[in-house]
Write a protein that holds these residues in place. Structure first.
Motif, PDB file in Angstrom:
ATOM      1  N   THR A   1      58.858 102.738  -8.094  1.00 53.31           N
ATOM      2  CA  THR A   1      57.631 103.005  -7.129  1.00 53.31           C
ATOM      3  C   THR A   1      56.564 101.938  -6.866  1.00 53.31           C
ATOM      4  N   PHE A   2      56.615 101.016  -7.862  1.00 55.37           N
ATOM      5  CA  PHE A   2      55.592  99.867  -7.827  1.00 55.37           C
ATOM      6  C   PHE A   2      55.497  99.194  -6.456  1.00 55.37           C
ATOM      7  N   MET A   3      56.578  98.904  -6.121  1.00 56.75           N
ATOM      8  CA  MET A   3      56.693  97.694  -5.114  1.00 56.75           C
ATOM      9  C   MET A   3      56.507  98.517  -3.640  1.00 56.75           C
ATOM     10  N   PRO A   4      57.314  99.884  -3.542  1.00 54.21           N
ATOM     11  CA  PRO A   4      56.922 100.392  -2.136  1.00 54.21           C
ATOM     12  C   PRO A   4      55.535 100.863  -1.878  1.00 54.21           C
ATOM     13  N   LEU A   5      55.026 101.547  -3.129  1.00 50.31           N
ATOM     14  CA  LEU A   5      53.622 101.993  -3.002  1.00 50.31           C
ATOM     15  C   LEU A   5      52.483 100.785  -2.970  1.00 50.31           C
ATOM     16  N   ALA A   6      52.926  99.637  -3.472  1.00 50.20           N
ATOM     17  CA  ALA A   6      51.902  98.476  -3.330  1.00 50.20           C
ATOM     18  C   ALA A   6      51.916  97.946  -1.620  1.00 50.20           C
ATOM     19  N   ASN A   7      53.184  98.192  -1.245  1.00 50.63           N
ATOM     20  CA  ASN A   7      53.376  97.782   0.212  1.00 50.63           C
ATOM     21  C   ASN A   7      52.586  98.909   1.009  1.00 50.63           C
ATOM     22  N   LEU A   8      52.800  99.960   0.602  1.00 48.69           N
ATOM     23  CA  LEU A   8      52.256 101.287   1.515  1.00 48.69           C
ATOM     24  C   LEU A   8      50.600 101.192   1.277  1.00 48.69           C
ATOM     25  N   SER A   9      50.150 100.464   0.389  1.00 48.15           N
ATOM     26  CA  SER A   9      48.695 100.422   0.343  1.00 48.15           C
ATOM     27  C   SER A   9      48.089  99.701   1.310  1.00 48.15           C
ATOM     28  N   GLN A  10      48.824  98.534   1.876  1.00 42.27           N
ATOM     29  CA  GLN A  10      48.314  97.840   2.882  1.00 42.27           C
ATOM     30  C   GLN A  10      48.013  98.918   4.102  1.00 42.27           C
ATOM     31  N   GLU A  11      48.897  99.939   4.258  1.00 42.63           N
ATOM     32  CA  GLU A  11      48.542 100.942   5.633  1.00 42.63           C
ATOM     33  C   GLU A  11      47.442 101.743   5.276  1.00 42.63           C
ATOM     34  N   PHE A  12      47.496 102.201   3.883  1.00 42.78           N
ATOM     35  CA  PHE A  12      46.120 103.060   3.566  1.00 42.78           C
ATOM     36  C   PHE A  12      45.005 102.519   3.411  1.00 42.78           C
ATOM     37  N   PHE A  13      44.981 101.088   3.452  1.00 39.18           N
ATOM     38  CA  PHE A  13      43.702 100.217   3.030  1.00 39.18           C
ATOM     39  C   PHE A  13      43.779  99.174   4.054  1.00 39.18           C
ATOM     40  N   ALA A  14      44.077  99.560   5.385  1.00 38.21           N
ATOM     41  CA  ALA A  14      44.360  98.427   6.184  1.00 38.21           C
ATOM     42  C   ALA A  14      43.320  97.448   6.391  1.00 38.21           C
TER      43      ALA A  14
ATOM     44  N   VAL B   1      46.447 101.285  -6.954  1.00 34.45           N
ATOM     45  CA  VAL B   1      45.712 102.502  -6.916  1.00 34.45           C
ATOM     46  C   VAL B   1      46.901 103.710  -6.327  1.00 34.45           C
ATOM     47  N   LEU B   2      47.636 103.377  -5.368  1.00 37.63           N
ATOM     48  CA  LEU B   2      48.584 104.671  -5.039  1.00 37.63           C
ATOM     49  C   LEU B   2      49.687 104.704  -6.330  1.00 37.63           C
ATOM     50  N   TRP B   3      50.100 103.528  -6.695  1.00 39.08           N
ATOM     51  CA  TRP B   3      51.046 103.572  -7.922  1.00 39.08           C
ATOM     52  C   TRP B   3      50.552 104.617  -9.059  1.00 39.08           C
TER      53      TRP B   3
ATOM     54  N   GLY C   1      50.262 108.952 -12.731  1.00 39.75           N
ATOM     55  CA  GLY C   1      49.574 109.627 -13.372  1.00 39.75           C
ATOM     56  C   GLY C   1      50.067 111.233 -13.234  1.00 39.75           C
ATOM     57  N   VAL C   2      50.317 111.605 -11.795  1.00 32.31           N
ATOM     58  CA  VAL C   2      50.875 112.989 -11.815  1.00 32.31           C
ATOM     59  C   VAL C   2      52.216 113.226 -12.549  1.00 32.31           C
ATOM     60  N   VAL C   3      53.162 111.951 -12.247  1.00 35.34           N
ATOM     61  CA  VAL C   3      54.237 112.192 -13.042  1.00 35.34           C
ATOM     62  C   VAL C   3      54.092 112.125 -14.739  1.00 35.34           C
ATOM     63  N   GLY C   4      53.435 111.499 -15.118  1.00 34.35           N
ATOM     64  CA  GLY C   4      52.926 111.595 -16.508  1.00 34.35           C
ATOM     65  C   GLY C   4      52.584 113.033 -16.930  1.00 34.35           C
ATOM     66  N   LEU C   5      51.702 113.651 -16.070  1.00 29.60           N
ATOM     67  CA  LEU C   5      51.183 115.226 -16.386  1.00 29.60           C
ATOM     68  C   LEU C   5      52.532 115.930 -16.395  1.00 29.60           C
ATOM     69  N   ILE C   6      53.222 115.975 -15.537  1.00 31.99           N
ATOM     70  CA  ILE C   6      54.421 116.521 -15.228  1.00 31.99           C
ATOM     71  C   ILE C   6      55.381 116.369 -16.569  1.00 31.99           C
TER      72      ILE C   6
END
Length: 499
Positions: free
Chosen positions: A254-267, A287-289, A294-299
């Protein structure tokens, strides 16, 4: 300051910045000389001595050293530079795939040739670069030299040979009055003592916590440590290690996809636009990672929690998850006091010695208004990750029949294994092929160099806070602001009015 001998240098994007500065001020000189040839100027079409002096005074940069930047360098980029110039580039720079030749070898690199030839007349231009050989004349401002150190991009500023190259360059171009052998470097001693300072600052938090917990006001924050469970065996052990590998895999994938997705969330930050909405471009990649993991850890905690040591109605209280609102408020206040003392001492150290807690690429800096305001935005967004880690590290890896050091090791591995594998893949492929596995995202991998040590320390410190309080809250309340400000302090933030 001797304004006749000003030298500038920068690494990576800073290397591009100093090249831009030298070109900008050189253009001011060229424009002034062009204006001086106007028939209506002071000397008509002839440039007078006064006009030349005023023109040359527009460019005060005597020497510029570009470190770790080669992308898009060509003749046009050096057209107006009248300063002596050096270029240092890591032979194994991870971003070398972007260069014209697709590697970090400067000997036949068009970018390095453009730099060297920018100081040569047409009769003396070269068709290859001899590494470490000086071209041109220092007194004429056309001295050029290139260095190609056997190191990586993020380690270049910490490589003795690369540091020596910069020292030699400025000794030569700025005529240092006292010359010292560039191999005589003592900065590594400072790094060692900085590390000792950092370890001491972190270690201080735990006895300080115990002292404060002895006071009547903060005593309700703590409770007796619950009875530890037995080490999982049989099917329970299989489940534990299966979840260990699964969460590590999720962290990895999830690290790389979410790192790239952050560019859209925080344009705005991604496009270097000043903003108050998550302005730290590189920190945003985490941040997104952190939210997802964090949610995965709780689950994962829910599915692997101990169901035998305590009845279901007593588990949350025994583990230190639940407490009264009054005790929770005092826990927040205790965390605030600990952070206040930590940053106060750090500020005193900085004021007295102009030094903070840093080792290599990890740094804890004095808390300024800028970083405090940004932390108020980032800490809540990433807190779930720190809390989930405290829960998993403190409760899920605490066993009555396992040596304590082993539980700390398991917790550290569980929290860092997935990210560490990104390094393994990146540099294994790089060593085998000469090109990194993640090309466009290579800077995100480099950022892990500062994050990974924190990920190793995080569960260890959470377990230590839990050992002091019997509850899972104080650890993340202290560590999240501490580690997040460290990440912010090492990243650019595009903040309006504070840039």
């Amino acid at each position: 300051m001797d304004t006749e001998r000003i030298g500038i240098t920068g690494h990576s994007a800073g290397g591009s910045a100093v090249r831009t500065a030298a070109n900008k001020y050189g253009k001011k000189t060229d424009d002034a000389l062009k204006d001086a040839m106007n028939p209506k100027s002071e000397g008509g079409t002839t440039i007078t001595a006064q006009e030349r002096k005023r023109a040359e005074d527009q460019d005060r940069i005597s020497a510029v050293f570009i470190s770790g930047w080669l992308q898009n360098l060509d003749d046009k980029k050096f057209a107006h530079i009248h300063s002596n110039m050096g270029l240092g580039y890591a032979r194994y720079d991870e971003g070398g795939y972007r260069n014209v030749n697709g590697n970090g070898d400067l000997r036949n690199a068009p970018e390095a040739l453009s730099m060297v030839n920018s100081g040569m007349d047409n009769d003396n231009k070269v068709d290859h670069v001899e590494i470490g050989h000086g071209y041109g004349d220092v007194d004429k401002g056309n001295y050029r030299i290139a260095y190609n150190d056997n190191t990586l991009h993020p380690l270049q500023p910490l490589t003795p040979s690369a540091i020596g190259s910069i020292i030699d360059f400025f000794d030569t171009t700025l005529d240092a009055p006292i010359k010292i052998d560039s191999s005589h470097q003592t900065w590594w001693l400072k790094e060692i003592f900085n590390l000792i300072s950092m370890i001491g600052a972190f270690a201080m938090l735990f006895p300080l916590t115990r002292i404060l917990l002895r006071t009547r006001f903060f005593a309700p924050v703590a409770q007796a440590l619950p009875r530890a469970s037995k080490k999982p065996r049989g099917s329970a052990a299989i489940k534990f290690w299966a979840v260990f590998l699964l969460t590590a895999a999720i962290a990895y994938f999830t690290f790389m996809p979410l790192a790239n997705l952050s560019q859209e969330f925080f344009a705005d930050a991604a496009n270097k636009v000043n903003t108050w909405f998550f302005p730290a471009r590189m920190v945003n990649s985490v941040v997104l990672w952190a939210l997802v993991n964090g949610v995965v850890g709780l689950i994962s905690f829910y599915f692997t929690r101990d169901k035998d040591t305590y009845p279901q109605s007593e588990r949350a209280q025994a583990w230190g998850i639940t407490m009264s609102w009054k005790s929770f408020g005092r826990t927040i206040l205790l965390a605030t006091v600990l952070l206040f003392i930590y940053f106060s001492i750090l500020s005193i150290v900085y004021l007295a010695f102009h030094n903070d807690y840093r080792f290599l690429v990890v740094a804890s800096r004095p808390l300024t208004l800028r970083w405090f305001l940004l932390a108020c935005e980032y800490v809540p967004a990433m807190f779930i990750f720190y809390f989930a880690n405290s829960l998993r590290a403190a409760v899920s890896t605490r066993y009555s029949d396992v040596p304590r050091w082993q539980t700390y090791l398991i917790a550290a591995l569980a929290n860092s294994f997935g990210l560490a594998m990104i390094f393994v893949v990146q540099y294994s492929v790089f060593a085998a092929t000469g090109t990194v596995h993640w090309t466009d995202d290579w800077l995100y991998v480099n950022m892990l160099q500062s994050i990974l040590p924190m990920m190793i320390l995080l569960p260890i410190m959470n377990k230590m806070f839990y050992a002091n309080t019997g509850r899972v809250w104080l650890g993340p309340l202290v560590i999240a602001p501490l580690f997040i400000t460290m990440s912010l302090g090492g990243s650019v933030a595009y903040v309006p009015g504070l840039a």
